[in-house]
Design a protein around this motif. Structure first.
Motif, PDB file in Angstrom:
ATOM      1  N   VAL A  28       0.872  -1.098   0.107  1.00 12.40           N
ATOM      2  CA  VAL A  28       0.056  -0.001  -0.118  1.00 12.40           C
ATOM      3  C   VAL A  28       0.802   1.418  -0.010  1.00 12.40           C
ATOM      4  CG1 VAL A  28      -1.805   1.085   1.297  1.00 12.40           C
ATOM      5  CG2 VAL A  28      -1.808  -1.232   1.377  1.00 12.40           C
ATOM      6  N   SER A  29       1.986   1.133   0.894  1.00 12.12           N
ATOM      7  CA  SER A  29       2.626   2.602   1.174  1.00 12.12           C
ATOM      8  C   SER A  29       3.489   2.824  -0.042  1.00 12.12           C
ATOM      9  CB  SER A  29       3.657   2.280   2.216  1.00 12.12           C
ATOM     10  OG  SER A  29       2.971   2.329   3.516  1.00 12.12           O
ATOM     11  N   VAL A  85       1.115   4.433  -2.766  1.00 10.73           N
ATOM     12  CA  VAL A  85       0.961   5.970  -2.332  1.00 10.73           C
ATOM     13  C   VAL A  85       2.131   6.700  -2.690  1.00 10.73           C
ATOM     14  CG1 VAL A  85       0.438   7.358  -0.502  1.00 10.73           C
ATOM     15  CG2 VAL A  85      -0.797   5.076  -0.472  1.00 10.73           C
ATOM     16  N   ARG A 130      -2.278   6.846   5.535  1.00  9.57           N
ATOM     17  CA  ARG A 130      -2.961   6.129   4.519  1.00  9.57           C
ATOM     18  C   ARG A 130      -3.097   4.572   4.497  1.00  9.57           C
ATOM     19  NH1 ARG A 130      -1.948  10.631  -0.294  1.00  9.57           N
ATOM     20  NH2 ARG A 130      -3.011   8.876  -1.779  1.00  9.57           N
ATOM     21  N   THR A 131      -1.998   4.255   4.621  1.00 15.84           N
ATOM     22  CA  THR A 131      -1.719   2.722   4.701  1.00 15.84           C
ATOM     23  C   THR A 131      -2.414   2.160   6.120  1.00 15.84           C
ATOM     24  OG1 THR A 131       0.305   2.777   3.531  1.00 15.84           O
ATOM     25  CG2 THR A 131      -0.388   0.814   4.864  1.00 15.84           C
ATOM     26  N   ASP A 165      -4.662   3.569   7.844  1.00 13.80           N
ATOM     27  CA  ASP A 165      -6.452   3.750   7.589  1.00 13.80           C
ATOM     28  C   ASP A 165      -6.853   2.771   6.767  1.00 13.80           C
ATOM     29  OD1 ASP A 165      -6.057   5.904   9.306  1.00 13.80           O
ATOM     30  OD2 ASP A 165      -6.283   7.430   7.803  1.00 13.80           O
ATOM     31  N   ALA A 166      -6.379   2.480   5.577  1.00 10.36           N
ATOM     32  CA  ALA A 166      -6.666   1.748   4.556  1.00 10.36           C
ATOM     33  C   ALA A 166      -6.885   0.410   4.990  1.00 10.36           C
ATOM     34  CB  ALA A 166      -6.032   1.737   3.212  1.00 10.36           C
ATOM     35  N   ALA A 221      -7.536  -2.318  -0.158  1.00  6.42           N
ATOM     36  CA  ALA A 221      -6.863  -1.172   0.724  1.00  6.42           C
ATOM     37  C   ALA A 221      -5.715  -0.382  -0.037  1.00  6.42           C
ATOM     38  CB  ALA A 221      -6.235  -1.797   1.997  1.00  6.42           C
ATOM     39  N   ARG A 222      -5.197  -0.823  -1.006  1.00  9.05           N
ATOM     40  CA  ARG A 222      -4.069  -0.086  -1.746  1.00  9.05           C
ATOM     41  C   ARG A 222      -4.839   0.917  -2.619  1.00  9.05           C
ATOM     42  NH1 ARG A 222      -0.666  -3.536  -5.909  1.00  9.05           N
ATOM     43  NH2 ARG A 222      -2.956  -3.813  -6.788  1.00  9.05           N
ATOM     44  N   ALA A 261      -6.415   3.778  -0.587  1.00  8.10           N
ATOM     45  CA  ALA A 261      -5.363   4.540  -0.030  1.00  8.10           C
ATOM     46  C   ALA A 261      -4.703   5.648  -1.147  1.00  8.10           C
ATOM     47  CB  ALA A 261      -4.017   3.707   0.530  1.00  8.10           C
ATOM     48  N   GLN A 268      -6.902   7.294  -3.015  1.00 12.11           N
ATOM     49  CA  GLN A 268      -7.864   8.407  -2.953  1.00 12.11           C
ATOM     50  C   GLN A 268      -7.989   8.699  -4.478  1.00 12.11           C
ATOM     51  OE1 GLN A 268      -6.419  11.195  -0.083  1.00 12.11           O
ATOM     52  NE2 GLN A 268      -6.821   9.760   1.652  1.00 12.11           N
TER      53      GLN A 268
END
Length: 214
Positions: free
Chosen positions: A95-96, A99, A112-113, A115-116, A144-145, A148, A150
Motif C-alpha cells: 500500500v505504502s 501511495v 493512509r496505509t 487507515d486503509a 486497501a491499496r 489509499a 484516493q
C-alpha cells in the motif's frame, strides 16, 4: 469518465466489445455485469488506460484519457481482479509504495496505509508478506491499496469474488464511501447482490453493452 462509440479488442482478433457508449458519473457507483468472458475486465482496462480503443474515445473531464501512466496521473485507480500485489512485500509495504509512487509523502503514506488496512480489517496483518495471506486477505489488501490512493476514478474488477458475506458487505460500503466523497466508482461484478447495491447497472452480452438499470 465518458466512453463514446468505443470498440475494444486485443491484437488482430474480433472486437470483444463494440460501440460502447457510457458515462460514469462522480458520486455514483456503476455496476458492470455479464458472464465470464463478456468483457468486463476488457472494459475496465480501457477505462484505466491499459487498453487503447480501436475506435471511439475515452475521456475524463472532457479530455482524452491517454495511456496508463497518464491515467494514473489523473487519479484513475484500478483494483485489478488478480490483485497485482508484490508477493515479497508486506501488506503495508504494498500500500505504502503505491501511495508514494503517486506523489504521497512517507508520512502521508504511513497514515493512509494504516487507515486503509484498518478499513478492510487487515490492521493485524499489516506486516505479513502477501504470500502468507489467504486469497481473501490478499483481495482485501488490494482493495486497501486502491482506497489509499484516493482516486478521482476508482475501477474495481471483481473485488468481492473471494470474500465472505460480511467482508463483501464491508467492501461495498467502502466503495459507496468513495462515491460519497465525490469519486467515480465502477464495479465489475458477476454477483447480483453486489450489482443491486450500485446506482446503475451496465450489462455486457454478445459484444455489446446495454442498460440493465439506467
Amino acid at each position: 469518465m465518458e466512453l463514446k462509440s468505443v470498440d475494444l479488442g486485443y491484437a488482430s482478433g474480433e472486437p470483444v466489445l463494440r460501440g460502447v457508449t457510457v458515462t460514469a458519473r462522480p458520486g455514483e457507483v456503476l455496476a458492470v455485469t455479464g458472464t465470464s468472458g463478456a468483457g468486463k475486465t476488457t472494459l475496465l482496462n480501457a477505462m484505466a488506460g491499459l487498453l487503447p480503443p480501436r475506435s471511439g474515445t475515452v475521456t475524463v473531464d472532457g479530455s482524452p484519457l491517454g495511456g496508463r501512466d497518464a491515467a494514473v496521473g489523473r487519479g484513475v485507480v484500478l483494483i485489478p481482479q488478480e490483485n497485482g500485489l508484490a508477493a515479497i512485500l508486506t501488506a503495508a509495504e504494498n500500500v505504502s509504495v503505491a501511495v508514494i509512487a503517486t506523489g504521497g509523502s512517507p508520512a502521508d503514506a504511513r497514515r493512509r496505509t494504516a487507515d486503509a488496512l484498518a478499513a478492510v480489517g487487515l490492521a493485524g496483518q499489516a506486516n505479513q508478506l502477501i504470500e502468507e495471506l489467504s486469497g481473501g486477505q490478499q483481495q482485501r489488501a488490494a482493495i486497501a491499496r486502491g482506497l489509499a490512493l484516493q482516486g478521482v476514478v476508482v475501477l474495481a474488477d471483481e473485488v468481492t469474488s473471494e470474500l465472505d458475506a460480511a467482508n463483501r458487505q464491508k467492501v461495498l460500503e467502502l466503495l459507496r464511501a468513495e462515491a460519497d466523497r465525490g469519486a467515480t466508482v465502477v464495479l465489475a461484478t458477476h454477483d447480483p447482490e453486489a450489482a443491486a447495491s450500485c446506482d446503475r447497472e451496465l450489462h455486457l452480452a454478445d459484444g455489446v453493452a446495454g442498460w440493465a438499470r439506467p
